[in-house]
Design an enzyme around this catalytic site. Structure first.
Site: not given
Lengths: 386, 386
Positions: A105, A206, A258
């Protein structure tokens, strides 16, 4: 504001401002000498990124690009880099803490130029944040300062608990006294002082919810460890924090995800770095991080090892691999850093079984099983993939 | 594990286990009396959800559904509810901390039944997590226990800093001594003790990166406030934590989001609750939370008020509203709790200007502007929308 700023912040600002200043002063020297101003910036692309077999890291090579102000193809990018350099410098000397969104910005405006034919031309400095983000990276490689060293802040997801004390800002924080909550890692982890650490290893989880469970069950107390969660793909601060624990305190780092290619990739980002950010692997990656699990061998067993799941567990818990899992596995299989015996076996079993498993399936055998059987057993046997 | 569990956890377990036990014992009583076992559960749907004009909350009505074991249409759901009740009860008495994902896995299996014609039929307890999640909510409304009270953990994003001390687990934590980091709110915020609070108001910031900036700039110290971030859509723990600060310590709560319908909705979830979770608004919503900004009037000004942005700021920072923004605004316009003069004006300006703005645009006018001009100015003038 400056009275409130901590001493470490002030010192970091002075250092970064001086590096940026000197880097850009070289351009002014060129101009003074009547030379065309040229920035030499390391190339950031796949052709200049290589896997260093010795250091076990994805690194940026030696190739540099020359960005010349007088080259029509480069002039805009030259302008953008100079503009961003000046915005960051201003922020540093004004005690600001911009985010990368702010920097977008702050620099976003329209330049009105008059051409030699006296017609006016309008040109936007940049239109999208991905343009300004890329310029920030240019500043990082041009100055060899990470954005964190320039006090640029960002969203942070990483959390930590464990028997250690750190100094951050003006405070000393005891990470073993967080109750049921946790300590959110700050966006500038290089400014943290490790006061003392009483732990044998780091366990990076995780999933935030699994981190909450292990924390609540007292895992880190019982097994003298520092417990960290990346809450999904790790951000830069979490990676740097883990790296520092490993490098400065020689703590082994185990990654728990996982059992699927997405989990392997999270491990890979912690260990090797990512292609997009190879310029910072040297600071953020932990080349000897170890994939603790959940592994395919944990699920199915091998000739040498009994599975942690029973046939009936497997029937209930295993998820069929999706097409995108298989595609991802094919890609990962080709990465140089997955060319080890352990990883070849792991990926082979996955391809054969076309099966994946979430950590929560392990917890559903009882949190005690996950916290007090599976994890300590794996660590004690040093049963990890590297 | 039980030696490590904190006293508050033990007490919470005992309470929840006893409530669940008593609730299900009623079913056994029915069976003993020869009656068909029936669960009476409040209906959770739009027809039984209403906005209470007096309490300013989305609440569940009086309608109940009867779930009978002997009704073929209800038998499966009856089985699921009983199964989930027993899994949660087991977890409680075994010092477990399951997540909702765990509960899905723990209950997931295949029932093999033999029909009257001697043929076997297989039936899965549930296949998808959304099924088991819905059963967990049934248990919540059936027992009037929130899942947090049953020690069911979840991923948490909420963070807090400020001049206050809390007791969580066995620790007292000083939230004014978090350095550059922050305290991650625990998944069971009802178990937190507020030891002492030295602040005049609570500022909830939608965006984590803006929270980091305000924290680093010392906003909460200078303006005696508790600074919270929900990091996007608030989770249950963050909502409950904010509600408790408001209810128990009478601290006004101001919400700071982007100026767009998504930001308004975040405010709405904090203040009123969500339709999907209306059964818990009574515990989680903060009916007098105030929308501090960024408002359309802050951007464009009105007859009565000067805009905080200049014409040139607006040119650089405003984003054109997308179709989904306009669609969302049309929906929000019809919600009963947006039928106030302030909100009608806000939504009208949005519709007319078709413009939105991110908080970061305010910070790009200088963090000092955001932290030390805009926010204190708005609070001092009590310039909020309610």
């Amino acid at each position: 504001m400056s009275e409130i700023s901590s001493k470490v912040d002030k010192e970091a600002r002075q250092k970064a401002a001086s590096v940026i200043r000197n880097r850009f002063l070289q351009l002014i020297d060129q101009i003074k000498k009547g030379e065309p101003p040229i920035m030499e910036i390391p190339q950031r692309n796949i052709n200049n990124t290589h896997y260093d077999e010795v250091r076990k890291l994805l690194l940026l090579g030696d190739k540099k690009l020359k960005r010349s102000f007088l080259d029509l193809n480069e002039a805009k990018r030259f302008m953008q880099t100079s503009l961003m350099g000046s915005i960051i410098y201003e922020a540093l000397i004004n005690d600001e803490y911009p985010t990368i969104r702010d920097l977008f910005y702050r620099g976003k405006h329209t330049l009105v130029l008059r051409g030699p034919d006296n017609r006016t031309v309008e040109e936007n400095t940049w239109d999208e944040q991905k343009e300004s983000d890329s310029v920030i990276v240019d500043i990082e490689v041009f100055t060899s300062l990470l954005r964190e060293e320039m006090l640029i802040l960002s969203k942070e997801k990483g959390k930590v608990v464990g028997d250690m004390r750190i100094r951050s800002g003006n405070d000393v924080i005891d990470l073993s006294k967080m109750g049921h909550g946790a300590y959110s890692i700050e966006p500038t982890p290089d400014l943290i002082d490790f006061v003392d650490i009483n732990a044998d290893f780091v366990l990076v989880v995780e999933k935030d919810a699994v981190f909450q469970q292990l924390h609540r069950a007292g895992f880190w107390r019982q097994y003298r460890s520092i417990l960290v969660t990346s809450a999904g793909q790790p951000d830069r601060a979490t990676r740097r924090f883990v790296r520092r624990l490993n490098e400065e305190h020689k703590l082994p780092v185990y990654i728990l995800t996982d059992a699927d290619p997405y989990g392997w990739y999270i491990y890979s980002v912690f260990r090797i770095g990512s292609i997009a950010l190879s310029y910072e692997s040297e600071r953020l990656a932990t080349p000897n991080a170890r994939f603790l699990g959940v592994s395919m061998a944990d699920i199915f067993g091998t000739d040498k090892k009994k599975a942690y799941l029973s046939e009936s567990d497997r029937r209930s818990f295993i998820i069929k691999a999706k097409d995108y899992d298989k595609k991802r596995a094919e890609e990962i299989k080709n990465y140089p850093w997955f060319q080890t015996k352990g990883w070849k076996e792991e990926i082979d079993i996955f391809m054969k079984k076309q099966a994946k498993l979430e950590i929560e399936a392990m917890a559903s055998k009882g949190l005690k099983f996950l916290a007090f059987t599976y994890l300590p057993d794996k660590i004690q046997k040093q049963d990890y993939i590297a």
